[in-house]
Write a protein that holds these residues in place. Structure first.
Motif, PDB file in Angstrom:
ATOM      1  N   GLN A  15       0.855  -1.194   0.000  1.00 21.92           N
ATOM      2  CA  GLN A  15       0.000   0.000   0.000  1.00 21.92           C
ATOM      3  C   GLN A  15       0.891   1.244   0.000  1.00 21.92           C
ATOM      4  OE1 GLN A  15      -3.080   1.909   3.146  1.00 21.92           O
ATOM      5  NE2 GLN A  15      -3.144  -0.297   3.056  1.00 21.92           N
ATOM      6  N   ARG A  17       0.589   5.299   0.197  1.00 23.34           N
ATOM      7  CA  ARG A  17      -0.386   6.373   0.448  1.00 23.34           C
ATOM      8  C   ARG A  17       0.283   7.741   0.324  1.00 23.34           C
ATOM      9  NH1 ARG A  17      -5.436   6.472   2.424  1.00 23.34           N
ATOM     10  NH2 ARG A  17      -5.398   4.375   3.284  1.00 23.34           N
ATOM     11  N   VAL A  52      -1.128  -1.014  -4.346  1.00 26.08           N
ATOM     12  CA  VAL A  52      -2.259  -0.076  -4.301  1.00 26.08           C
ATOM     13  C   VAL A  52      -1.731   1.335  -4.029  1.00 26.08           C
ATOM     14  CG1 VAL A  52      -4.391   0.527  -3.105  1.00 26.08           C
ATOM     15  CG2 VAL A  52      -3.815  -1.867  -3.457  1.00 26.08           C
ATOM     16  N   LEU A  54      -2.958   5.122  -3.037  1.00 25.14           N
ATOM     17  CA  LEU A  54      -4.119   5.830  -2.477  1.00 25.14           C
ATOM     18  C   LEU A  54      -3.749   7.268  -2.120  1.00 25.14           C
ATOM     19  CD1 LEU A  54      -5.222   3.049   0.060  1.00 25.14           C
ATOM     20  CD2 LEU A  54      -6.286   3.538  -2.161  1.00 25.14           C
ATOM     21  N   SER A  56      -5.306  10.769   0.291  1.00 22.97           N
ATOM     22  CA  SER A  56      -5.767  10.937   1.677  1.00 22.97           C
ATOM     23  C   SER A  56      -6.564  12.220   1.798  1.00 22.97           C
ATOM     24  CB  SER A  56      -4.563  10.977   2.629  1.00 22.97           C
ATOM     25  OG  SER A  56      -3.645  11.946   2.186  1.00 22.97           O
ATOM     26  N   PHE A  60      -6.635  12.724  -4.137  1.00 22.76           N
ATOM     27  CA  PHE A  60      -5.663  11.737  -4.615  1.00 22.76           C
ATOM     28  C   PHE A  60      -4.352  12.514  -4.743  1.00 22.76           C
ATOM     29  CE2 PHE A  60      -3.855   9.148  -8.218  1.00 22.76           C
ATOM     30  CZ  PHE A  60      -3.612   8.018  -7.472  1.00 22.76           C
ATOM     31  N   GLY A  98      -6.729   4.085  -6.087  1.00 19.53           N
ATOM     32  CA  GLY A  98      -7.995   4.470  -5.461  1.00 19.53           C
ATOM     33  C   GLY A  98      -8.061   5.989  -5.430  1.00 19.53           C
ATOM     34  N   VAL A 183     -13.705   3.957  -1.244  1.00 13.67           N
ATOM     35  CA  VAL A 183     -12.644   3.852  -2.258  1.00 13.67           C
ATOM     36  C   VAL A 183     -11.469   2.994  -1.774  1.00 13.67           C
ATOM     37  CG1 VAL A 183     -10.863   5.187  -3.488  1.00 13.67           C
ATOM     38  CG2 VAL A 183     -13.233   5.958  -3.505  1.00 13.67           C
ATOM     39  N   ASP A 184     -10.928   3.322  -0.605  1.00 11.64           N
ATOM     40  CA  ASP A 184      -9.737   2.602  -0.122  1.00 11.64           C
ATOM     41  C   ASP A 184     -10.058   1.123   0.100  1.00 11.64           C
ATOM     42  OD1 ASP A 184      -8.864   5.175  -0.128  1.00 11.64           O
ATOM     43  OD2 ASP A 184      -8.055   5.171   1.913  1.00 11.64           O
ATOM     44  N   ALA A 187     -10.335  -0.683  -3.269  1.00  8.03           N
ATOM     45  CA  ALA A 187      -9.001  -0.845  -3.887  1.00  8.03           C
ATOM     46  C   ALA A 187      -8.220  -1.963  -3.190  1.00  8.03           C
ATOM     47  CB  ALA A 187      -8.233   0.470  -3.819  1.00  8.03           C
TER      48      ALA A 187
END
Ligand code: COA
Length: 253
Positions: A15, A17, A52, A54, A56, A60, A98, A183-184, A187
């Motif tokens: 992941q 972010r 993934v 993502l 926050s 995006f 996402g 969304v998260d 994903a």
């Protein structure tokens, strides 16, 4: 310092972010470097089967940091943004994005290199390069017209019209639209499903689905030459200064 790119990996899923909420997740050179490192790390980790990306707090990403465009323009293919996009475009593992909220500039461009994209109902996409005295980059001048046709691409690359999640879905830039709050979860759930499948078959299917890598690499290089020239132009300096100074740009002088 607060981490602006947060990496974690568990249960076959890496992941990544983006977390710079006070600037709507606008991306700086150090963030691109961290994004590149994160993709390379996930690709090298044999336990990771899917990646993934993502955002926050309702964004995006608002695209490249415009202050940095002005002060330290990313000219040259050795810059972190090129390293990140090369890692993304060349990734062998499935990459899922996402998008909850804003996806501006490279925030929309990078989606064209992902394998699956889930967007929130409130997601908003834009490619406002001409507004900034700039041109499309990272093969979006090739991939977007391929996907939606030249005339529709013109609406977004020449007129810089933003578009919503429903339009992105109709265009095929997005795989599914869900509630923003989902969304998260969606994903990550897709990534878990990918991670549970036969890895060889997934890798080969991704490779077969992807457009011609050589053509993409050639277009990225060609666009970079024009992008760099525009970035040094008077019109780009005017547009970028206008953003920083919170005023409208003037292109008639
Ligand atoms: N680069 C640098 N800072 C950015 C940024 C960017 N791309 N996008 C947003 N920010 C900053 C704003 O300057 C503002 O900073 P401040 O609070 O210190 O003044 C903060 O993030 C919040 O942005 P704000 O404009 O107040 O939020 P908004 O919700 O009204 O608008 C955007 C959000 C994204 C529509 C607007 O900020 C914008 O147009 N940003 C530029 C997007 C862009 O052109 N990206 C590059 C594409 S190549």
């Amino acid at each position: 310092m607060v981490e602006e790119i947060i990496y974690s990996a568990a249960h076959g899923v890496a992941q990544i972010r983006i977390s710079r909420a006070d600037k709507k997740n606008a991306l700086t050179a150090s963030m691109y470097a961290a994004l590149a490192d994160a993709i390379v790390r996930a690709e090298a980790d044999s336990a990771v089967r899917a990646i993934v990306i993502l955002g926050s707090q309702g964004a995006f990403t608002a695209g490249n940091d415009l202050q940095e465009f002005l002060q330290d323009p990313p000219i040259g293919l050795d810059r972190p943004v090129y390293r990140f996009m090369a890692a993304l475009a060349g990734a062998e593992k499935v990459v899922i994005a996402g998008v909850a909220g804003l996806a501006v500039g490279i925030g929309t461009t990078l989606l064209l290199h992902c394998d699956l994209v889930v967007a929130g109902l409130g997601a908003r996409f834009s490619l406002p390069f001409v507004n900034l005295g700039l041109v499309p980059e990272f093969a979006s001048s090739l991939l977007l017209p391929q996907l939606i046709g030249r005339q529709l691409a013109g609406k977004h690359l020449l007129l810089a019209e933003p578009f919503d999640a429903a339009t992105a879905l109709a265009y095929g830039i997005v795989s599914e639209v869900v509630d923003n709050a989902e969304v998260d979860t969606v994903a990550l759930e897709w990534a878990s499903r990918v991670a549970a499948k036969a890895p060889g078959a997934v890798r080969e299917t991704k490779r077969l689905l992807k457009p011609d890598a050589l053509l993409i690499a050639q277009r990225i290089t060609a666009e970079a030459t024009v992008f760099s020239a525009q970035l040094s132009s008077q019109e780009a300096r005017e547009a970028l200064s206008a953003f920083v100074e919170k005023r409208a740009p003037r292109f008639d002088v």
